[in-house]
Scaffold this motif. Structure first.
Motif, short mmCIF file in Angstrom:
data_model
loop_
_atom_site.label_atom_id
_atom_site.label_comp_id
_atom_site.label_asym_id
_atom_site.label_seq_id
_atom_site.Cartn_x
_atom_site.Cartn_y
_atom_site.Cartn_z
N ALA A 116 35.52 41.91 44.48
CA ALA A 116 36.73 42.98 44.40
C ALA A 116 36.20 44.09 43.95
CB ALA A 116 38.03 42.39 43.67
N ALA A 120 40.14 51.04 41.35
CA ALA A 120 41.31 51.21 42.42
C ALA A 120 40.81 52.30 43.27
CB ALA A 120 42.73 51.63 41.62
N ARG A 157 43.55 47.71 44.73
CA ARG A 157 43.79 46.99 43.32
C ARG A 157 45.27 47.06 42.87
NH1 ARG A 157 39.90 44.80 40.99
NH2 ARG A 157 40.48 44.62 38.94
#
Length: 242
Positions: A116, A120, A157
């Motif tokens: 990930a 963001a 995110r």
């Protein structure tokens, strides 16, 4: 009846995983049902109905956490993609679509394994619309409409509740759109599928709750790794047996 029982088993196994992860039900159910000899059209319809029923409650419960603008863009953009998917279903024989579903499943599993992002990255309206269109196309051809949106929301995110809420809201919209287009634009006999749909929906709802209970007891990274491995394996088997 035997085919319905097999479909119920496939959906139940997949829904346990879907309940624990918030998505992934179709990723598991599609290759399992195809390997069991259930037609792709029937598989797609069953998966869409189960996704719709199981996510309506989540959408209502988490409505305060939904970014309605983002969900609306995703849902509206899924319509032209879903329409193109219907045209593909009408043009290509099922023996070509089945291995494609397996390939897409494997790619989705590998995408899920990517680390990930740490920062963001809120998606732009253009990226959101493009993702919705791609997901809509996958929805009517293979019912694998979740991964593109999951990847988009993952890059943003979002807080967990917002992630689950946006995803659920999108599934409700795109499932309704996809089912309407499949009903009006293909020769799929939806009334004839009612017994299978009803049985699989009940199994999906129950198994979804079991999955949620399991998720509370297992470490997240352990369960996620197992899901990814199972997704890739199921996709490979779908390709081999197509």
């Amino acid at each position: 009846m035997e085919l319905i029982a097999i479909a119920v088993l496939c959906v139940a196994v997949a829904s346990v995983i879907g309940g624990a992860t918030g998505f992934g039900t179709s990723l598991i159910a599609t290759p399992l049902m195809l390997m069991a000899g259930i037609g792709l059209a029937e598989t797609v319809v069953v998966n869409l109905v189960v996704a719709l029923v199981t996510r309506v409650g989540v959408t209502v419960q988490l409505r305060d956490h939904i970014d309605w603008r983002r969900v609306s863009i995703l849902g509206l953009a899924s319509a032209p993609g879903a329409w193109m998917g219907v045209q593909t279903v009408n043009l290509l024989p099922e023996e070509h679509l089945k291995p494609a579903a397996g390939v897409i499943t494997v790619l989705c599993g590998l995408a899920m394994a990517l680390p990930a992002t740490r920062t963001a990255r809120p998606p732009s309206a253009v990226a959101t619309a493009l993702t919705g269109a791609i997901s809509g196309y996958f929805s009517t051809t293979t019912s694998l409409n979740g991964p593109p949106v999951v990847l988009l929301l993952g890059r943003a995110r979002l807080p967990p509740l917002s992630f689950i809420a946006d995803l659920a809201g999108y599934f409700v919209i795109t499932s309704i759109v996809s089912l309407a287009l499949l009903w009006s634009g293909t020769e799929i006999d939806l009334p004839a599928l009612v017994p299978m749909i009803a049985a699989c929906t009940v199994a999906g709802v129950v198994a979804n709750q079991i999955g949620i209970g399991i998720a509370r007891r297992l470490p997240t990274h352990v369960f996620r790794s197992g899901v990814i491995a199972l997704v890739v394996l199921a996709g490979l088997l779908a390709i081999v047996t197509a």
